[in-house]
Scaffold this motif. Structure first.
Motif, PDB file in Angstrom:
ATOM      1  N   PRO A 205      42.913  36.812  45.543  1.00 33.99           N
ATOM      2  CA  PRO A 205      41.802  37.752  45.721  1.00 33.99           C
ATOM      3  C   PRO A 205      40.849  37.802  44.517  1.00 33.99           C
TER       4      PRO A 205
ATOM      5  N   ILE B 132      50.532  28.445  41.174  1.00 35.80           N
ATOM      6  CA  ILE B 132      49.887  29.608  40.543  1.00 35.80           C
ATOM      7  C   ILE B 132      50.774  30.268  39.478  1.00 35.80           C
ATOM      8  N   GLU B 133      52.096  30.163  39.639  1.00 34.08           N
ATOM      9  CA  GLU B 133      53.001  30.808  38.671  1.00 34.08           C
ATOM     10  C   GLU B 133      53.067  30.039  37.351  1.00 34.08           C
TER      11      GLU B 133
ATOM     12  N   GLN C  65      46.584  35.298  28.994  1.00 33.52           N
ATOM     13  CA  GLN C  65      47.113  36.038  30.153  1.00 33.52           C
ATOM     14  C   GLN C  65      47.642  35.103  31.249  1.00 33.52           C
TER      15      GLN C  65
ATOM     16  N   THR D   4      46.262  33.717  33.751  1.00 31.11           N
ATOM     17  CA  THR D   4      45.883  34.098  35.110  1.00 31.11           C
ATOM     18  C   THR D   4      44.679  33.304  35.593  1.00 31.11           C
TER      19      THR D   4
ATOM     20  N   PRO E 194      41.538  34.185  38.208  1.00 36.39           N
ATOM     21  CA  PRO E 194      40.505  33.274  37.746  1.00 36.39           C
ATOM     22  C   PRO E 194      40.331  33.307  36.230  1.00 36.39           C
TER      23      PRO E 194
ATOM     24  N   SER F 119      38.718  38.943  36.623  1.00 37.36           N
ATOM     25  CA  SER F 119      37.669  38.706  37.617  1.00 37.36           C
ATOM     26  C   SER F 119      36.460  39.634  37.471  1.00 37.36           C
ATOM     27  N   ARG F 120      36.732  40.902  37.191  1.00 32.85           N
ATOM     28  CA  ARG F 120      35.595  41.841  37.129  1.00 32.85           C
ATOM     29  C   ARG F 120      34.724  41.554  35.907  1.00 32.85           C
TER      30      ARG F 120
HETATM   31  N1  LIG Z   1      43.329  41.507  36.772  1.00 30.37           N
HETATM   32  C1  LIG Z   1      43.283  40.073  36.925  1.00 30.37           C
HETATM   33  C2  LIG Z   1      44.408  39.651  37.821  1.00 30.37           C
HETATM   34  C3  LIG Z   1      44.552  38.145  37.866  1.00 30.37           C
HETATM   35  C4  LIG Z   1      45.860  37.706  38.502  1.00 30.37           C
HETATM   36  O1  LIG Z   1      46.848  38.447  38.502  1.00 30.37           O
HETATM   37  N2  LIG Z   1      45.858  36.501  39.056  1.00 30.37           N
HETATM   38  C5  LIG Z   1      47.063  35.967  39.655  1.00 30.37           C
HETATM   39  C6  LIG Z   1      46.697  35.212  40.913  1.00 30.37           C
HETATM   40  S1  LIG Z   1      46.016  36.260  42.147  1.00 30.37           S
HETATM   41  C7  LIG Z   1      47.711  34.997  38.692  1.00 30.37           C
HETATM   42  O2  LIG Z   1      47.044  34.220  38.047  1.00 30.37           O
HETATM   43  N3  LIG Z   1      49.036  35.039  38.592  1.00 30.37           N
HETATM   44  C8  LIG Z   1      49.789  34.142  37.778  1.00 30.37           C
HETATM   45  C9  LIG Z   1      50.308  34.753  36.520  1.00 30.37           C
HETATM   46  O3  LIG Z   1      50.066  35.947  36.283  1.00 30.37           O
HETATM   47  O4  LIG Z   1      50.973  34.028  35.783  1.00 30.37           O
HETATM   48  C10 LIG Z   1      41.933  39.653  37.486  1.00 30.37           C
HETATM   49  O5  LIG Z   1      41.292  40.469  38.148  1.00 30.37           O
HETATM   50  O6  LIG Z   1      41.483  38.522  37.223  1.00 30.37           O
END
Ligand SMILES: N[C@@H](CCC(=O)N[C@@H](CS)C(=O)NCC(=O)O)C(=O)O
Length: 222
Positions: free
Chosen positions: A13, A37-38, A52, A54, A56, A68-69
């Motif tokens: 998302p 993704i993990e 982080q 993560t 995007p 993202s924001r």
């Molecule tokens: N608050 C972050 C959340 C990002 C996030 O949690 N992304 C997930 C995919 S939806 C991710 O990369 N997870 C893998 C991890 O945390 O290692 C944002 O809005 O960008």
């Protein structure tokens, strides 16, 4: 100048928000799809860019941004032809900021009712209640309003709409039009607001449905 690189996953998302905003303002991005993704964001080179780990994450010619924001705020501030999605006027902007921070919390509540699907687990009642409380709050925010922050579509509308689209992972929690007409009418307004919005959100729904099916099957096999 190289194109902006987006470390992306189509079923994510927050990645959808970035793709949507880039599409609406007409900025070119080069997607680098992170399949696992993990683990995919955990190699040392990437961790240096984004501790982080993560998606995007964007890399705009050496400027690396996660969240993202924050990415959406940056893209609009730097590349949009008009400022309406993220106004420069402080009094208008702070309303958008407020809703974007609200959205982070709402998204986490939504995630809590969707994530158990990936593990074949039931949703705890307390998480279901918190998510429903989030929807009630959103409904009050929209009372008598066309948009979430001010008189036109802003990043806040896009961010919250993507968070709600995440519920497609667990349709048991889909928005009930009878209970939340403010929300469903606002979603329809958004769909009518821009073909680019519709295109991105429909594509995302399709990806989510497919991913949810695959994850359900995997969870059943465990
Ligand atoms: N608050 C972050 C959340 C990002 C996030 O949690 N992304 C997930 C995919 S939806 C991710 O990369 N997870 C893998 C991890 O945390 O290692 C944002 O809005 O960008």
């Amino acid at each position: 100048m190289s194109p902006i690189i987006l470390y992306n996953h189509d079923a994510s998302p927050p990645c959808c928000l970035v793709r949507l905003v880039a599409g609406v303002i007409g900025v070119d991005i080069k997607k680098v799809d992170v399949r696992d993704i993990e683990n995919g964001m955990k190699n040392p080179e990437i961790l240096k860019k984004n501790p982080q780990h993560t998606v995007p994450t964007i890399d705009d010619n050496g400027l690396v941004i996660a969240e993202s924001r924050a990415i959406a705020m940056y893209l609009v501030s730097k590349y949009a032809k008009t400022g309406s999605l993220y106004p420069a006027d402080l009094q208008k902007r702070v309303l958008v900021d407020q809703r974007l921070f609200f959205d982070q919390d709402l998204y986490n509540r939504i995630l809590a009712v969707c994530a158990p699907l990936f593990y074949g687990k039931p949703v705890p009642q307390s998480d279901a209640d918190k998510m429903k409380d989030g929807l009630d709050t959103l409904s009050r925010m929209l009372d008598g309003k066309q948009w979430l922050a001010g008189d036109n579509v802003t990043l806040a509308d896009y961010a919250v709409a993507v968070s709600l689209a995440t519920l497609e992972y667990n349709p048991e929690f889909a928005i009930d039009a009878a209970k939340h007409p403010n929300i469903t009418q606002w979603i329809s307004r958004l769909e009518e607001s821009s073909p680019m919005y519709r295109e991105h959100i429909e594509q995302f729904f399709e990806t989510v449905r497919k991913t949810a099916e695959e994850e359900k099957k995997k969870a059943q096999q465990k």
